[in-house]
Design a protein around this motif. Structure first.
Motif, short mmCIF file in Angstrom:
data_model
loop_
_atom_site.label_atom_id
_atom_site.label_comp_id
_atom_site.label_asym_id
_atom_site.label_seq_id
_atom_site.Cartn_x
_atom_site.Cartn_y
_atom_site.Cartn_z
N GLU A 7 0.99 -1.53 -0.19
CA GLU A 7 0.28 0.29 -0.45
C GLU A 7 0.91 0.89 0.21
O GLU A 7 1.73 1.37 0.71
CB GLU A 7 -1.20 0.16 1.57
CG GLU A 7 -1.48 1.07 2.15
CD GLU A 7 -2.78 1.67 0.62
OE1 GLU A 7 -2.22 2.64 -0.40
OE2 GLU A 7 -3.65 1.09 0.24
N ASP A 8 0.38 2.39 -0.86
CA ASP A 8 1.29 3.32 -1.09
C ASP A 8 0.80 4.76 -0.38
O ASP A 8 1.98 5.41 0.21
CB ASP A 8 2.29 3.85 -2.44
CG ASP A 8 0.16 4.40 -3.61
OD1 ASP A 8 -0.93 3.02 -3.02
OD2 ASP A 8 0.69 4.83 -4.39
N GLU A 9 -0.40 4.62 -0.19
CA GLU A 9 -0.74 5.73 0.96
C GLU A 9 -0.31 5.14 2.49
O GLU A 9 -0.73 4.43 3.21
CB GLU A 9 -2.22 5.83 0.95
CG GLU A 9 -2.45 6.18 -0.24
CD GLU A 9 -3.48 6.16 -0.84
OE1 GLU A 9 -4.98 6.72 0.35
OE2 GLU A 9 -4.77 5.66 -1.74
N ASP A 51 -2.90 -3.03 -2.39
CA ASP A 51 -3.99 -1.77 -3.61
C ASP A 51 -3.29 -2.07 -4.77
O ASP A 51 -2.71 -2.96 -4.70
CB ASP A 51 -2.93 -0.88 -2.43
CG ASP A 51 -3.88 0.57 -2.71
OD1 ASP A 51 -4.38 0.28 -3.23
OD2 ASP A 51 -2.63 1.22 -3.49
N GLY A 53 -3.67 0.58 -7.00
CA GLY A 53 -2.97 1.77 -7.71
C GLY A 53 -1.82 2.16 -6.74
O GLY A 53 -1.58 2.51 -6.08
CA CA Z 1 -2.88 3.52 -4.22
#
Ligand code: CA
Length: 223
Positions: A7-9, A51, A53
């Motif tokens: 997850e990049d957030e 995730d 995106g």
């Molecule tokens: Ca994302």
């Protein structure tokens, strides 16, 4: 058990990691698709939270490549793209479950727990081996019906052994699943932990296979 959270957030990742850790998992994080794909193929995880995106490599491509590489680790997709066609695309790419954003972390944890359980062939939330009963939802343990208080580490070790009852788990395998990568650990930590757990659930419950590792002997079929 280690769970890879891709997850990049940062804020969402932190929530997921915190909830999984509180539920007794050992969460590890990856923030971009390429690093995550490498780890998903090279390392052992009980489950992956994915995730879609992501920087460098999107989640669906990551999932397809991981499956193409023969990796069967259960995957829960967590995505804001929650139309039915996108869910179908995710499942077709090899996901085991799909959770739309926004979500409650309680639901995410319950789904991860169910995936891990199914992957080990257990349909129920309660594992029973050799008179030891481990409830994965309540995170409680009883021996011959008597509740036993375990520390978080003792519980994780017992859960691993019971989930793999009948199979010898090597020291390396256990250490990998019990401790996060960055965690410092003494070389005798595992022996100490096994010793403590034996005193609580029964000296005979956990067998040592010299030079191989530890196991809980499975119950005989039908009895
Ligand atoms: Ca994302």
């Amino acid at each position: 058990m280690k769970v890879l959270v891709i997850e990049d957030e940062a804020a969402i990742a932190a929530r997921i990691v915190q909830a999984l850790a509180a539920a007794g998992f050992v969460p590890e994080q990856a923030q971009d698709g390429e690093d995550a794909l490498f780890r998903a193929i090279e390392e052992e995880f009980a489950a992956i939270v994915l995730d879609l995106g992501l920087p460098l490599l999107d989640g669906l491509s990551l999932l397809r490549r991981m499956r193409a590489a023969g990796r069967t680790t259960p995957v829960l997709i967590v995505s804001a793209r929650a139309s039915w066609s996108e869910r179908v695309e995710g499942i077709d790419a090899g996901a085991d479950d799909y959770l739309g954003k926004p979500f409650r972390v309680e639901e995410l944890v319950a789904r991860v727990r169910a995936l891990v359980r199914r992957a080990h062939g257990h349909a129920h939330a309660v594992l029973t081996v050799r008179g030891i009963e481990l409830d994965t939802r309540a995170r409680t343990v009883a021996v011959d019906g008597v509740p036993v208080a375990l520390t978080a580490a003792e519980y994780r070790l017992l859960h691993l052994l019971m989930q793999n009852a009948g199979r010898v788990l090597s020291r390396q395998e256990l250490a990998d699943q019990l401790y996060a990568e960055h965690e410092e650990r003494e070389s005798n930590t595992l022996e100490v932990l096994v010793g403590r757990l034996r005193r609580k659930v029964g000296e005979d419950a956990i067998r040592t296979r010299r030079g191989q590792g530890y196991l809980i002997v499975a119950d005989e079929a039908g009895g």
